[in-house]
Every structure is written in structure tokens, then in C-alpha cells.
Design an enzyme around this catalytic site. Structure first.
Site, PDB file in Angstrom:
ATOM      1  N   LYS A 211       0.853  -1.188  -0.135  1.00  0.00           N
ATOM      2  CA  LYS A 211      -0.135  -0.013  -0.139  1.00  0.00           C
ATOM      3  C   LYS A 211       0.928   1.234  -0.076  1.00  0.00           C
ATOM      4  CE  LYS A 211      -4.136  -1.971   0.389  1.00  0.00           C
ATOM      5  NZ  LYS A 211      -5.153  -1.817  -0.469  1.00  0.00           N
TER       6      LYS A 211
ATOM      7  N   LYS B 127     -13.315  -7.872  -8.649  1.00  0.00           N
ATOM      8  CA  LYS B 127     -13.810  -8.467  -6.981  1.00  0.00           C
ATOM      9  C   LYS B 127     -15.194  -8.419  -7.371  1.00  0.00           C
ATOM     10  CE  LYS B 127     -10.713  -5.563  -4.326  1.00  0.00           C
ATOM     11  NZ  LYS B 127     -10.462  -4.394  -3.499  1.00  0.00           N
TER      12      LYS B 127
HETATM   13  O1  OSB Z   1      -7.642  -1.920  -2.508  1.00  0.00           O
HETATM   14  O2  OSB Z   1      -7.413  -4.001  -3.096  1.00  0.00           O
HETATM   15  C1  OSB Z   1      -7.715  -2.876  -2.138  1.00  0.00           C
HETATM   16  C2  OSB Z   1      -8.522  -4.814   1.092  1.00  0.00           C
HETATM   17  C3  OSB Z   1      -9.833  -4.193   1.434  1.00  0.00           C
HETATM   18  C4  OSB Z   1     -10.299  -3.076   0.763  1.00  0.00           C
HETATM   19  C5  OSB Z   1      -9.602  -2.706  -0.580  1.00  0.00           C
HETATM   20  C6  OSB Z   1      -8.539  -3.358  -0.966  1.00  0.00           C
HETATM   21  C7  OSB Z   1      -7.933  -4.364  -0.190  1.00  0.00           C
HETATM   22  C8  OSB Z   1      -6.690  -5.210  -0.362  1.00  0.00           C
HETATM   23  C9  OSB Z   1      -6.650  -6.487  -0.458  1.00  0.00           C
HETATM   24  O3  OSB Z   1      -5.779  -4.461  -0.820  1.00  0.00           O
HETATM   25  C10 OSB Z   1      -6.647  -7.169   1.008  1.00  0.00           C
HETATM   26  C11 OSB Z   1      -6.640  -8.678   0.944  1.00  0.00           C
HETATM   27  O4  OSB Z   1      -5.984  -9.502   0.602  1.00  0.00           O
HETATM   28  O5  OSB Z   1      -7.907  -9.216   1.099  1.00  0.00           O
HETATM   29 MG    MG Z   2      -6.997  -1.944  -4.516  1.00  0.00          MG
END
Ligand code: OSB
Ligand code: MG
Length: 369
Positions: free
Chosen positions: A163, A262
Site C-alpha cells: 500500500k 472483485k
Molecule cells: O484496495 O485492494 C484493495 C482490502 C480491502 C479493501 C480494499 C483493498 C484491499 C486489499 C486486499 O488490498 C486485501 C486482501 O488480501 O484481502
Molecule cells: Mg485496491
């Protein structure tokens, strides 16, 4: 599909460690587990992936419950369906609320696959039986990020996602890149930048990232197209792609070279598959995103990721990435960087009833007959 009742279970579980982005930290996860039972007593399972607060999209656990009980489930009661696709089409009469729609639509897919005695991956046309697994490092401490990366590589994960935000990008990525020169790395900004930061983003090209995910705002498709022309790093869109139409427009505009799919964000498995098919025909790679989800949603992600266009390791990690104990048996596990696709019926996993009751905070049943 002869539905006899729908049960909604709201559960809550602490994460092993907080998941930190520039938008805040998640240390506890609430979720909705959906069970749809038909008149033969076959049950299909779904999961709502909205968070407790609207930080990632506008939906929450409470809005999802409202949509499900007051609109989506009543639509299914009024219009009997024969296929999960019919539900997806029925739900078009309700604006957005993709995660609420997906929560029940995926349960219908599981039920449909089980009633045909087939694994869900086969029902949707999946061709892969091993899923390459990636994992997300979400912390604002560089020491912690290095430690976590080391540990995940030991566990076999094939790539990591970090991140980033304007206060934590170049030097953060430089340290990880120096320590792991050959590691496939992607960076996810969750909309932390604007076009004014173009030079700061161009500087990240030198790390040879697999891609940069959602650098600009969720509704900045034009600006993403401008940015992509300036970057050598491919842009991947996440928050911007909420429908098939969004995917089509992003690709036509050149706003991205990769799409993170997703199921929850796009309103269900039918829409996720349509986006996949469109990208596959055009040679646009896709991968399956994660939502810090429990095992039911994880199992659906695995089925989706068996489609042939899923060529990049996604954010599908083991149950143990986030949970002391997941709500499914067997839990999702990663072996040598891969997840084995179950060949049992439907999503191929069972609910862990003990874990469900330990984590349950509310329950509702809606009878159809
Ligand atoms: O931005 O991909 C994203 C988790 C929650 C909300 C948004 C994101 C994420 C993640 C993935 O980065 C986390 C995971 O491995 O489930
Ligand atoms: Mg993302």
C-alpha cells in the site's frame, strides 16, 4: 430454483494484525454470511464483503442488510428464477449496491452448482486447477513491511502488493526493492493521488513494478488515461470498475492496462465473468482482488480465478493471512505459492458451524414458502 428460505448471519472477527492504508486501519471485520436453501434441502453459501464503515465503497454492513431484506430478497420472492443469471438481471432494477447484490447472487451460484452436482469453477467455465497466490503488505512501518514480506516469501507467496500514498512511496518501495531485487511487486494507492502528483508517480517507474493499482480517484477515468500515457508502469483499476460498462470504458479510453476484478465490487459472479470475458478477448490481463474476506468469499474468488484470463497472481491468500480460525473447513491454504482448486460440489468447502456460532452477532431468516 425453488428457494425455500434465506438466512443472513452477521459475524465479527478480529484480524491477526491491523490492515493499514492511508484511508485508515481495519482491525476487526464484520461480514454477512448468506445461506440460501432450496426445497430439496440443498444450501448455497454467499458472503457480503461491505465493511462496517464506507471507506472503500459507499456500502456498509448495515446498508447491505437493508438492501437484502427490504429489496433484493423480496424481488426473488416475487419473481421465481431458474438460473443465478436471472437474479443478476432482476437486480438491475435496483441502482448500485453491488456488494449487497453479490452477497446473495454468489449463494445462488453455489446452490446452482450443487444442484447440478458440479464444482462451481466448472459451471462457470474455469480451466485452471491451481491458483497462483499473492498477498498484501498493509502497514506504515518500513521495518514491519520488510519483516512481513520476508515471512510471506517463506510461506511461498508469489508476489506482494504494497500500500502506498504520497507520504509513503519512493523510499518505502526503494527499501523493499533493494532487499528483494527480483520479487514481483505491485503497489496499491487506493486513490491517494491526483494528476498534480504526476512526477512523483513517474519516479516509481524505476522499481519495475508489475503495476500500480488505482492511483487516482474512483471517478477519474479520464485522468487515469492521461497518467497512463506518462507512465511505463501499467495502471490497474480497482475502485473505478464497478460494472461491465466501466471496464469497457476504461479499456477504450486507455485508463488502464490491467483490471482487478472483485466479485463484490461488481455486483456478483455473472458481472465478474462478463468483465473477464471482455478482457480475455482483448488480451487485457485480470486478477482477482481481495476484501479481507472470510472463507466463503475466498472460495468464490478461487472459483472465479480458474477462468483462463486470470493470469496474474491475485490477492487470494490463505485463510491464515488474516484469521486465527476461518469459518470454513477445510481452510484455504497456500502450498508452494499455489492454491488447489477444490473439486467438491459448488464452492467445495463447508461451513465451520462452531466458528460461525463463536463469531455470530445477529441472525435473520426470510421464508419463501
Ligand atoms: O484496495 O485492494 C484493495 C482490502 C480491502 C479493501 C480494499 C483493498 C484491499 C486489499 C486486499 O488490498 C486485501 C486482501 O488480501 O484481502
Ligand atoms: Mg485496491
Amino acid at each position: 430454483m425453488n428457494i425455500s428460505n434465506v438466512e443472513l448471519f452477521v459475524i465479527k472477527m478480529p484480524l491477526k494484525s491491523p490492515f493499514v492504508t492511508h484511508l485508515g486501519a481495519v482491525s476487526e471485520r464484520e461480514g454477512i454470511i448468506v445461506k440460501v436453501t432450496n426445497q430439496d434441502g440443498i444450501a448455497g453459501w454467499g458472503e457480503g464483503v461491505a465493511f462496517s464503515t464506507p471507506w472503500y465503497t459507499e456500502e456498509t454492513v448495515t446498508t447491505s442488510l437493508h438492501m437484502l431484506t427490504d429489496f433484493l430478497i423480496p424481488l426473488l420472492q416475487k419473481h421465481p428464477i431458474h438460473h443465478p443469471e436471472d437474479a443478476s438481471k432482476l437486480f438491475q432494477s435496483i441502482r448500485r449496491n453491488q456488494m449487497a447484490k453479490a452477497a446473495i447472487e454468489i449463494a445462488l451460484w453455489d446452490l446452482y452448482a450443487k444442484s447440478l452436482h458440479k464444482p462451481l469453477s466448472k459451471i462457470i467455465g474455469g480451466t485452471q486447477d491451481l491458483i497462483a497466490s499473492g498477498v498484501v503488505v498493509a502497514t506504515n512501518s518500513i521495518d514491519e513491511a520488510l519483516k512481513q514480506t520476508e515471512q510471506y516469501l517463506d510461506e511461498g507467496y508469489q508476489r506482494i502488493k504494497v500500500k502506498i500514498n504520497p507520504l509513503q512511496d519512493y523510499s518505502f518501495l526503494a527499501e523493499i526493492r533493494n532487499r528483494f531485487p527480483k520479487l514481483p511487486i505491485m503497489a496499491d494507492a487506493n486513490s491517494a493521488y491526483t494528476l498534480k502528483d504526476i512526477n512523483q508517480l513517474k519516479a516509481l517507474d524505476e522499481f519495475g513494478l508489475l503495476m500500480i493499482e488505482q492511483p487516482l480517484a474512483h471517478d477519474d477515468m479520464i485522468d487515469h488515461a492521461i497518467l497512463q500515457k506518462e507512465l511505463t508502469t501499467p495502471i490497474c483499476l480497482d475502485e473505478s470498475i464497478v460494472t461491465f460498462e466501466d471496464a469497457r470504458k476504461a479499456i477504450e479510453l486507455g485508463s488502464c492496462k490491467v483490471i482487478n476484478i472483485k466479485i463484490g465490487r461488481v455486483g456478483g459472479l455473472y458481472e465478474a465473468k462478463r468483465i473477464h470475458d471482455y478482457c480475455y478477448e482483448r488480451g487485457i490481463p485480470v486478477w482477482c482482488g481481495g476484501m479481507i474476506e472470510f472463507g466463503i468469499s475466498r472460495a468464490h474468488n478461487i472459483a472465479l480465478a480458474t477462468l483462463p484470463g486470470f493470469t496474474i497472481p491475485g490477492d487470494i491468500s490463505a485463510s491464515s493471512r488474516f484469521w486465527q480460525e476461518d469459518i470454513i473447513t477445510p481452510e484455504v491454504s497456500v502450498t508452494n505459492g499455489f492454491i488447489h482448486v477444490p473439486d467438491d460440489l459448488g464452492i467445495g468447502v463447508k461451513l465451520n458451524q462452531k466458528r460461525l456460532s463463536e463469531t455470530l452477532i445477529a441472525k435473520k431468516e426470510i421464508k419463501f414458502i
